[in-house]
Design a protein around this motif. Structure first.
Motif, PDB file in Angstrom:
ATOM      1  N   MET A 314       0.835  -1.205   0.000  1.00  0.00           N
ATOM      2  CA  MET A 314       0.000   0.000   0.000  1.00  0.00           C
ATOM      3  C   MET A 314       0.870   1.255   0.000  1.00  0.00           C
ATOM      4  SD  MET A 314      -3.182  -0.968   2.569  1.00  0.00           S
ATOM      5  CE  MET A 314      -3.908   0.681   2.473  1.00  0.00           C
ATOM      6  N   GLY A 315       2.058   1.131  -0.534  1.00  0.00           N
ATOM      7  CA  GLY A 315       2.977   2.253  -0.526  1.00  0.00           C
ATOM      8  C   GLY A 315       4.028   2.075   0.551  1.00  0.00           C
ATOM      9  N   VAL A 316       5.005   2.980   0.565  1.00  0.00           N
ATOM     10  CA  VAL A 316       6.168   2.805   1.429  1.00  0.00           C
ATOM     11  C   VAL A 316       6.331   3.974   2.402  1.00  0.00           C
ATOM     12  CG1 VAL A 316       8.690   2.693   1.466  1.00  0.00           C
ATOM     13  CG2 VAL A 316       7.427   1.373  -0.224  1.00  0.00           C
ATOM     14  N   ASN A 317       6.472   3.624   3.666  1.00  0.00           N
ATOM     15  CA  ASN A 317       6.948   4.547   4.685  1.00  0.00           C
ATOM     16  C   ASN A 317       8.435   4.231   4.834  1.00  0.00           C
ATOM     17  OD1 ASN A 317       7.849   5.322   7.390  1.00  0.00           O
ATOM     18  ND2 ASN A 317       5.706   5.791   7.843  1.00  0.00           N
ATOM     19  N   GLU A 318       9.279   5.185   4.517  1.00  0.00           N
ATOM     20  CA  GLU A 318      10.722   4.922   4.468  1.00  0.00           C
ATOM     21  C   GLU A 318      11.271   4.436   5.809  1.00  0.00           C
ATOM     22  OE1 GLU A 318      12.694   8.349   2.920  1.00  0.00           O
ATOM     23  OE2 GLU A 318      11.843   8.114   0.904  1.00  0.00           O
ATOM     24  N   LYS A 319      10.724   4.975   6.903  1.00  0.00           N
ATOM     25  CA  LYS A 319      11.199   4.547   8.226  1.00  0.00           C
ATOM     26  C   LYS A 319      10.854   3.080   8.481  1.00  0.00           C
ATOM     27  CE  LYS A 319      10.889   9.112  10.420  1.00  0.00           C
ATOM     28  NZ  LYS A 319      10.218   9.900  11.496  1.00  0.00           N
ATOM     29  N   ILE A 320       9.658   2.684   8.074  1.00  0.00           N
ATOM     30  CA  ILE A 320       9.232   1.293   8.276  1.00  0.00           C
ATOM     31  C   ILE A 320      10.035   0.351   7.389  1.00  0.00           C
ATOM     32  CG2 ILE A 320       7.329  -0.334   7.967  1.00  0.00           C
ATOM     33  CD1 ILE A 320       7.066   1.371  10.471  1.00  0.00           C
ATOM     34  N   GLU A 321      10.207   0.716   6.129  1.00  0.00           N
ATOM     35  CA  GLU A 321      10.977  -0.164   5.235  1.00  0.00           C
ATOM     36  C   GLU A 321      12.401  -0.314   5.736  1.00  0.00           C
ATOM     37  OE1 GLU A 321      11.573  -0.923   0.510  1.00  0.00           O
ATOM     38  OE2 GLU A 321      11.741   1.162   1.181  1.00  0.00           O
ATOM     39  N   ALA A 322      13.006   0.790   6.161  1.00  0.00           N
ATOM     40  CA  ALA A 322      14.375   0.721   6.694  1.00  0.00           C
ATOM     41  C   ALA A 322      14.410  -0.128   7.958  1.00  0.00           C
ATOM     42  CB  ALA A 322      14.888   2.139   6.989  1.00  0.00           C
ATOM     43  N   ILE A 336      16.447 -15.795   6.453  1.00  0.00           N
ATOM     44  CA  ILE A 336      15.486 -14.697   6.519  1.00  0.00           C
ATOM     45  C   ILE A 336      15.813 -13.700   5.417  1.00  0.00           C
ATOM     46  CG2 ILE A 336      14.491 -12.841   7.913  1.00  0.00           C
ATOM     47  CD1 ILE A 336      15.239 -14.365  10.404  1.00  0.00           C
ATOM     48  N   GLY A 337      14.813 -13.352   4.598  1.00  0.00           N
ATOM     49  CA  GLY A 337      15.033 -12.430   3.493  1.00  0.00           C
ATOM     50  C   GLY A 337      13.980 -11.343   3.437  1.00  0.00           C
ATOM     51  N   TYR A 338      14.168 -10.399   2.521  1.00  0.00           N
ATOM     52  CA  TYR A 338      13.240  -9.278   2.343  1.00  0.00           C
ATOM     53  C   TYR A 338      12.855  -9.163   0.873  1.00  0.00           C
ATOM     54  CZ  TYR A 338      11.429  -4.521   1.948  1.00  0.00           C
ATOM     55  OH  TYR A 338      10.633  -3.429   1.667  1.00  0.00           O
ATOM     56  N   CYS A 339      11.564  -8.975   0.630  1.00  0.00           N
ATOM     57  CA  CYS A 339      11.071  -8.815  -0.736  1.00  0.00           C
ATOM     58  C   CYS A 339      10.067  -7.669  -0.762  1.00  0.00           C
ATOM     59  CB  CYS A 339      10.415 -10.103  -1.228  1.00  0.00           C
ATOM     60  SG  CYS A 339       9.671  -9.987  -2.876  1.00  0.00           S
ATOM     61  N   LYS A 340      10.369  -6.653  -1.560  1.00  0.00           N
ATOM     62  CA  LYS A 340       9.455  -5.515  -1.711  1.00  0.00           C
ATOM     63  C   LYS A 340       8.426  -5.847  -2.785  1.00  0.00           C
ATOM     64  CE  LYS A 340       9.485  -0.493  -2.452  1.00  0.00           C
ATOM     65  NZ  LYS A 340      10.362   0.693  -2.664  1.00  0.00           N
ATOM     66  N   LEU A 341       7.146  -5.674  -2.447  1.00  0.00           N
ATOM     67  CA  LEU A 341       6.071  -5.979  -3.386  1.00  0.00           C
ATOM     68  C   LEU A 341       5.505  -4.694  -3.969  1.00  0.00           C
ATOM     69  CD1 LEU A 341       4.169  -8.866  -1.537  1.00  0.00           C
ATOM     70  CD2 LEU A 341       6.075  -8.995  -3.150  1.00  0.00           C
ATOM     71  N   PRO A 342       4.955  -4.766  -5.171  1.00  0.00           N
ATOM     72  CA  PRO A 342       4.429  -3.553  -5.821  1.00  0.00           C
ATOM     73  C   PRO A 342       3.205  -3.000  -5.102  1.00  0.00           C
ATOM     74  CG  PRO A 342       3.898  -5.517  -7.104  1.00  0.00           C
ATOM     75  CD  PRO A 342       4.857  -5.950  -6.038  1.00  0.00           C
ATOM     76  N   ALA A 362       2.469 -12.489  -8.049  1.00  0.00           N
ATOM     77  CA  ALA A 362       3.403 -12.867  -9.117  1.00  0.00           C
ATOM     78  C   ALA A 362       4.830 -12.461  -8.755  1.00  0.00           C
ATOM     79  CB  ALA A 362       2.983 -12.222 -10.429  1.00  0.00           C
ATOM     80  N   THR A 363       4.976 -11.279  -8.151  1.00  0.00           N
ATOM     81  CA  THR A 363       6.306 -10.828  -7.729  1.00  0.00           C
ATOM     82  C   THR A 363       6.872 -11.735  -6.649  1.00  0.00           C
ATOM     83  OG1 THR A 363       5.745  -8.525  -8.237  1.00  0.00           O
ATOM     84  CG2 THR A 363       7.594  -8.904  -6.724  1.00  0.00           C
ATOM     85  N   LEU A 364       6.022 -12.105  -5.678  1.00  0.00           N
ATOM     86  CA  LEU A 364       6.485 -12.957  -4.579  1.00  0.00           C
ATOM     87  C   LEU A 364       6.803 -14.372  -5.067  1.00  0.00           C
ATOM     88  CD1 LEU A 364       7.086 -13.367  -1.613  1.00  0.00           C
ATOM     89  CD2 LEU A 364       4.641 -13.719  -1.200  1.00  0.00           C
ATOM     90  N   VAL A 365       5.979 -14.899  -5.955  1.00  0.00           N
ATOM     91  CA  VAL A 365       6.239 -16.236  -6.497  1.00  0.00           C
ATOM     92  C   VAL A 365       7.573 -16.246  -7.243  1.00  0.00           C
ATOM     93  CG1 VAL A 365       5.489 -17.930  -8.217  1.00  0.00           C
ATOM     94  CG2 VAL A 365       3.828 -16.959  -6.627  1.00  0.00           C
ATOM     95  N   SER A 366       7.814 -15.225  -8.045  1.00  0.00           N
ATOM     96  CA  SER A 366       9.076 -15.135  -8.783  1.00  0.00           C
ATOM     97  C   SER A 366      10.263 -15.065  -7.823  1.00  0.00           C
ATOM     98  CB  SER A 366       9.052 -13.894  -9.684  1.00  0.00           C
ATOM     99  OG  SER A 366      10.276 -13.746 -10.366  1.00  0.00           O
ATOM    100  N   TYR A 367      10.110 -14.287  -6.755  1.00  0.00           N
ATOM    101  CA  TYR A 367      11.167 -14.177  -5.741  1.00  0.00           C
ATOM    102  C   TYR A 367      11.440 -15.534  -5.091  1.00  0.00           C
ATOM    103  CZ  TYR A 367      13.423 -12.865  -1.333  1.00  0.00           C
ATOM    104  OH  TYR A 367      14.277 -12.777  -0.262  1.00  0.00           O
TER     105      TYR A 367
END
Length: 377
Positions: A314-322, A336-342, A362-367
């Motif tokens: 639902m969009g990115v809060n830079e503090k949360i993503e960091a 443990i990994g990280y995957c950003k979704l559209p 589709a993005t997560l499956v590809s990852y």
């Protein structure tokens, strides 16, 4: 001499009786075992099971999905994506279902149909899950579409015009999704400007369920609307660190240790970002500490699982993503990994729409296929 002969005859007769009795017992036991095997009934290679076994919700007879539990009234489904699969020979399958006064929804899948049909549940009633099918072997899966915040449903019993058959496990890959409203498919059928509701929400159209479906995996969802990792805001009585240990967001009873999952997807942070915006004392460092606590809980329940943290739907809060990336790195765990979704905000209350969820899946499956080596799936 006669006395010795009589004694010999007596001992011989005793020995013969013993041997005869032993042989008779062995024959009787073998006969009983053979009878037991021959009394089992099979239809098209599948074992017939009794209605009593099915309606006791015995996992040897049926398949259960998610954090289900039984009560004196039947099988309780609280979390989104909890459900049951029944196999039977016949043309019809009916279920008696108890529900709260509010309207809830399930999705019913017949014979592996990936789309399924929406079933409205309101009050206590008898529901036709499948009807007028061609006579034969069929499977019916009923999945609760709405989250625990909307209440629970209880399946009292199943009935069919034919015979129940023992269900078989069809997936070896086990996936668990831990998240918020995005994970439960809130508002996927809605439009921008509309509010999320039970009518326009469906977990089986979320990125989570679609990902498990694409990989042919068993799916369990521990998620609900408005939940934060550790803070309490929209849900002032529960956070995910608490919910993850319990049955659901509304039933605080501890949920027993399950069979470990192979992959756990953590989709949290949206509500934490909003909380952080209105509570400046809740810093990124505190969020990282809370997120790490949850990761440790997940690891304790799933010693060998790959844990993938997703964000951005639902969009990115830079503090949360960091903060999420920092928490992942500080765990020093290569599993443990990280995957950003559209991002997509075309559903109700700016949530992902059904189409947006497809792109996220589709993005997560590809990852997963690349990062975890599931390219053959």
């Amino acid at each position: 001499m006669k006395t010795k002969f009589r004694n010999f005859c007596f001992l011989l007769s005793v020995l013969l009786c013993f041997l005869f009795s032993f042989g008779a017992c062995s024959s009787s036991e073998n006969h009983s075992q053979n009878d037991s095997e021959t009394t089992k009934e099979y239809i098209e290679g599948k074992e017939v099971v009794s209605a009593e076994e099915v309606n006791a919700f015995n996992e040897n007879a049926i398949r259960l999905f998610g954090r289900t539990y039984t009560t004196s009234k039947g099988l309780a489904l609280e979390n989104a994506s909890t459900g049951v699969e029944i196999c039977f020979f016949g043309t019809n399958l009916t279920a008696n279902i108890i529900a709260a006064s509010v309207t809830m929804f399930c999705r019913v899948f017949i014979d592996g149909d990936p789309e399924g049909s929406f079933l409205k549940i309101g009050g206590n009633d008898e529901y036709k899950l499948a009807k007028d099918l061609s006579e034969g072997v069929h499977t019916v899966k009923i999945i609760k579409s709405t989250s625990s915040q909307n209440g629970k449903i209880v399946i009292e019993n199943f009935s069919t015009d034919g015979k129940f058959l023992r269900s078989e496990t069809s997936s070896s890959l086990r996936m668990e999704f831990v998240g918020d409203s995005i994970t439960v498919g809130a508002g996927v059928f809605g439009k921008s400007g509309q509010a999320c509701s039970a009518e326009n929400s469906d977990v089986t159209k979320s990125y989570a369920y679609l990902t498990a479906q694409a990989l042919g995996a068993y799916c369990s969802v521990v998620a609900t609307e408005g939940i934060c990792v550790k803070a309490k805001d929209a849900l002032p009585y529960v956070n995910m660190c608490e919910m993850y240990q319990n049955v659901s967001s509304v039933t605080p009873n501890p949920y027993p240790q399950e069979e470990p999952y192979d992959i756990v997807i953590v989709g949290l942070g949206q509500n934490d970002g909003w909380y952080m915006d209105s509570h400046p004392e809740y810093t990124t460092d505190r969020f990282v500490t809370d997120y790490r606590e949850l990761l440790n809980q997940i690891r304790n329940r799933n010693k060998d699982a790959k844990i993938i943290c997703v964000y951005g739907m639902m969009g990115v809060n830079e503090k949360i993503e960091a903060g999420i990336q920092q928490a992942v790195k500080s765990q020093q765990d290569s599993r443990i990994g990280y995957c950003k979704l559209p991002a997509d905000g075309n559903g109700a209350d700016a949530h992902p729409s059904a189409e947006g969820a497809k792109k996220q899946s589709a993005t997560l499956v590809s990852y997963l296929q690349k990062y975890l080596g599931y390219s053959s799936l």
